[in-house]
Design a protein around this motif. Sequence first.
Motif, PDB file in Angstrom:
ATOM      1  N   LYS A 183      19.549  31.874  48.760  1.00  0.00           N
ATOM      2  CA  LYS A 183      20.913  31.759  48.234  1.00  0.00           C
ATOM      3  C   LYS A 183      20.908  31.627  46.713  1.00  0.00           C
ATOM      4  O   LYS A 183      21.724  32.221  46.022  1.00  0.00           O
ATOM      5  CB  LYS A 183      21.618  30.565  48.877  1.00  0.00           C
ATOM      6  N   ASN A 185      18.676  31.612  42.957  1.00  0.00           N
ATOM      7  CA  ASN A 185      17.463  32.018  42.253  1.00  0.00           C
ATOM      8  C   ASN A 185      16.906  30.828  41.472  1.00  0.00           C
ATOM      9  O   ASN A 185      17.571  29.811  41.317  1.00  0.00           O
ATOM     10  CB  ASN A 185      17.775  33.170  41.306  1.00  0.00           C
ATOM     11  N   SER A 189      21.052  30.861  39.333  1.00  0.00           N
ATOM     12  CA  SER A 189      22.091  31.834  39.644  1.00  0.00           C
ATOM     13  C   SER A 189      22.134  32.060  41.156  1.00  0.00           C
ATOM     14  O   SER A 189      21.124  31.918  41.844  1.00  0.00           O
ATOM     15  CB  SER A 189      21.829  33.150  38.913  1.00  0.00           C
ATOM     16  N   ALA A 190      23.314  32.382  41.651  1.00  0.00           N
ATOM     17  CA  ALA A 190      23.499  32.506  43.092  1.00  0.00           C
ATOM     18  C   ALA A 190      23.400  33.955  43.527  1.00  0.00           C
ATOM     19  O   ALA A 190      23.789  34.853  42.799  1.00  0.00           O
ATOM     20  CB  ALA A 190      24.862  31.950  43.480  1.00  0.00           C
ATOM     21  N   ASN A 191      22.853  34.167  44.710  1.00  0.00           N
ATOM     22  CA  ASN A 191      22.895  35.495  45.317  1.00  0.00           C
ATOM     23  C   ASN A 191      24.017  35.534  46.333  1.00  0.00           C
ATOM     24  O   ASN A 191      24.420  34.504  46.861  1.00  0.00           O
ATOM     25  CB  ASN A 191      21.563  35.814  45.994  1.00  0.00           C
ATOM     26  N   ASN A 192      24.503  36.729  46.582  1.00  0.00           N
ATOM     27  CA  ASN A 192      25.546  36.871  47.575  1.00  0.00           C
ATOM     28  C   ASN A 192      24.903  37.243  48.905  1.00  0.00           C
ATOM     29  O   ASN A 192      24.471  38.362  49.091  1.00  0.00           O
ATOM     30  CB  ASN A 192      26.501  37.982  47.110  1.00  0.00           C
ATOM     31  N   TRP A 251      41.337  40.461  41.738  1.00  0.00           N
ATOM     32  CA  TRP A 251      41.489  41.698  40.978  1.00  0.00           C
ATOM     33  C   TRP A 251      41.462  41.402  39.481  1.00  0.00           C
ATOM     34  O   TRP A 251      40.814  42.095  38.698  1.00  0.00           O
ATOM     35  CB  TRP A 251      42.791  42.393  41.382  1.00  0.00           C
ATOM     36  N   MET A 252      42.154  40.342  39.098  1.00  0.00           N
ATOM     37  CA  MET A 252      42.208  40.008  37.673  1.00  0.00           C
ATOM     38  C   MET A 252      40.867  39.502  37.157  1.00  0.00           C
ATOM     39  O   MET A 252      40.424  39.868  36.073  1.00  0.00           O
ATOM     40  CB  MET A 252      43.305  38.962  37.413  1.00  0.00           C
ATOM     41  N   ALA A 253      40.235  38.657  37.930  1.00  0.00           N
ATOM     42  CA  ALA A 253      39.012  38.026  37.421  1.00  0.00           C
ATOM     43  C   ALA A 253      37.760  38.869  37.651  1.00  0.00           C
ATOM     44  O   ALA A 253      36.844  38.841  36.843  1.00  0.00           O
ATOM     45  CB  ALA A 253      38.835  36.652  38.071  1.00  0.00           C
ATOM     46  N   LEU A 254      37.728  39.629  38.749  1.00  0.00           N
ATOM     47  CA  LEU A 254      36.513  40.383  39.066  1.00  0.00           C
ATOM     48  C   LEU A 254      36.674  41.884  38.854  1.00  0.00           C
ATOM     49  O   LEU A 254      35.708  42.635  38.916  1.00  0.00           O
ATOM     50  CB  LEU A 254      36.089  40.161  40.517  1.00  0.00           C
ATOM     51  N   GLY A 255      37.912  42.320  38.668  1.00  0.00           N
ATOM     52  CA  GLY A 255      38.150  43.748  38.488  1.00  0.00           C
ATOM     53  C   GLY A 255      38.086  44.529  39.784  1.00  0.00           C
ATOM     54  O   GLY A 255      38.059  45.742  39.782  1.00  0.00           O
ATOM     55  N   ARG A 301      33.962  29.440  43.420  1.00  0.00           N
ATOM     56  CA  ARG A 301      33.091  29.621  42.253  1.00  0.00           C
ATOM     57  C   ARG A 301      32.532  28.275  41.780  1.00  0.00           C
ATOM     58  O   ARG A 301      31.391  28.183  41.357  1.00  0.00           O
ATOM     59  CB  ARG A 301      33.889  30.247  41.111  1.00  0.00           C
ATOM     60  N   GLU A 304      29.725  27.046  44.103  1.00  0.00           N
ATOM     61  CA  GLU A 304      28.540  27.879  43.923  1.00  0.00           C
ATOM     62  C   GLU A 304      27.842  27.544  42.607  1.00  0.00           C
ATOM     63  O   GLU A 304      26.621  27.458  42.540  1.00  0.00           O
ATOM     64  CB  GLU A 304      28.937  29.348  43.967  1.00  0.00           C
TER      65      GLU A 304
END
Lengths: 420, 323
Positions: A183, A185, A189-192, A251-255, A301, A304
């Motif tokens: 999960k 690294n 940092s997190a993996n999905n 949509w706004m934050a991740l595009g 977020r 995580e």
Amino acid sequence: MDTAYLLNSLWVLISAVLVILMIGGFILLETGSTRMKNAGHIAGKTILTFSISSIVFWAAGYGLIFGKGNALIGFTDFLYSGYDIAGVKLSGSVFFLFQLAFAGISLTVAFGGFAERAKLVSYLVFSVLFSVFVYPPIAHWIWGGGWLSKLGEQDFAGSTVVHLTGAMGALAATILLKPRIGKFNKDGSANNLEGHNQVFTALSVLLLWVGWFGFNAGSTLSVDGAFFGYVALNTNLAAAAGTVASLIISWMALGKVDVPMMLNGALAGLVAITASCAYVDTWAAVVIGFIAGILVFYSIRFFESKGIDDPIFALSVHGAAGVWGTLSTGFFATKKLAAIGKPGLFYGGGLEQLGVQTIGVLACAVYAFIVSYIFLSIMKHFLNGLRVTEEEEIIGLDMSEHGSYGYPELLKNERKFQVK
Amino acid sequence: MVYCTYKEIRMYRDTHISSVSHDHFELNRFHDELMRHVVELAISRTAEKLGPTPCPFSFFVMGSAGRMEQAIWSDQDNGIIFQNKNIETKTYFIQLGQEITNGLFEVGYTYCDGGVMASNDQWCKSLSEWEEQISEWIEESSWETIRNLLILIDGRHLYGENQFITNVKKAAYRSIHQEHLLARMLDNTMLLKKGVGLLGQFLTETHGPHSTLLNIKERALYPYVNALRLLAVKEKIEETSSLARIQKLPAEVMNSHEREVYEKQFLQLLYYRITYGDHSNYESGHYLVVSRLSRQEKKEMKSIIRNGPHLYQFVRKLIERDV
């Protein structure tokens, strides 16, 4: 026989069935959000733990919640035998079954924090402990005549009692179990670890959404004035607003329009409106659901980024949204609808109800977390760890805990590859 | 200088790369030099085993090498065109291709995931076979064969007969125009990833080992590279580097002011990649450590990223007008 009694009983039995069907929703939610190698295990254990919870609720849980006692706990009515219950205008058995279903949902939420790495025996033991020591005291405080109900805590169908309590159990578990392999690294940092079936997840949301009409509208416990219709309407509006909000924010934050996030938004809207559905105007239901949809995005977020692995997002969907939903009546409860407690800040009630709601949230969250944490720590000691071994986790819990895969054709070859 | 082992070339690379790694053009000249050394060594190694090369041939590079847009680490995309069509020469050049790709790998160029390498039968063919293959690709015009054409268009001669790849590409250009395939080629590269969000924030990676970094390859460079490649096909421009493709655009397609703007912006992107990329390995080289950019640089970077899709839309309109 009294028509109201019969109709109430019928309506609440239908609601109880809807709530029990939500267990099916959770099966699809959890399996869809996790990997194939654990699918059979996750689906099966959900039925198993609901069964344990049912028996424990009958033997002890109900009495601890609704039995005669003090401000903290009830002491009578263990081993319930089907008699009618004073002060309840419907069949005692129906009322009992409805309450039993709620206890089962709360436990299922807690198990979200166990997913993909806990040993089966951890599930079995914690099912009993949670159903005796965690859920009943909180349900007693708010619904069983305990100290929070005396303060006028508003939690119509259980944003706190059911969802926040479950989420705190999940938090304690996920902290003690530690993140799943892969999960995070080394640099933090997190993996999905993507779920294996978004269709399951989407179907689960629909199933839960429909089940929630039983959860919320059924909590009227009566057909009087057909008020359940209004509660159902608010429930639907909040779920819809949560969906749209999380879609917009992702949509706004991740595009991109993230499907799992959108589905979490729907659930967050439902969890949030659970406390307030009977106390607020329809426009407020939309606002409450919308805020929940945004909150769940940032909450996911947040956890995580703190290195907490929350496989099914129970901490955010049921925890963060549960907190918000409970507090929301402190803002939005109307004079007309606040049958319990006072109107909220926006309806001339000042800060009083908000204060009561805050106390309720804090007390229940802290209690549920600490008690779960203590029991799980003791279990960890006596069970020689809550978690399966690394090898077992890698081959999957289907194989390690049950000896067969939920998707046998697909996984047998892969397993040979993985354990070599 | 003639090298006797790939290891020596690798050592040459390792000692000199840092002196060229701050200038995009020097870096790419250096890559060309390294790759030529590898090819020369591979030729002599193959000659020892199988005898001298049986006929004239060309070793050409595609992808970022073809466009002279390699970062510090790069993967391989290459092919061979040889003159005479017969089984013995084919076997020979595939062996040579294998020797070259293995050599390139030892020197630090990772293998191509998609198998676009001179060791692969599909990318190692005689002149006449290449022409046949292009007709087949165009006739089939499936997603995959169009993708292959797009890859080939970035092909650039590196070693041997320099006219071979030019001739093959000319044949491809001719057929693409005859068959009106530009719109299909546009659709093939349509999936653009947004680099800047609605709130004006960089859309950095949220998960995985490159979390918080910006995928500059997919989110910033691709819109430019893909749009300019299509323009090159449309205007029959033979150059492969994106910068040269802009410069060669006729004034009636794009006025000189706009050309300058796009050229400057693309150069800036290359500069940012080389300066702020995470160059620890090939994979990470596609990611930009945005936190290291100054405020002004962030602002500029965002405006460049936003402008990429504009260029792309411009090309789309141009192509759709012609259809």
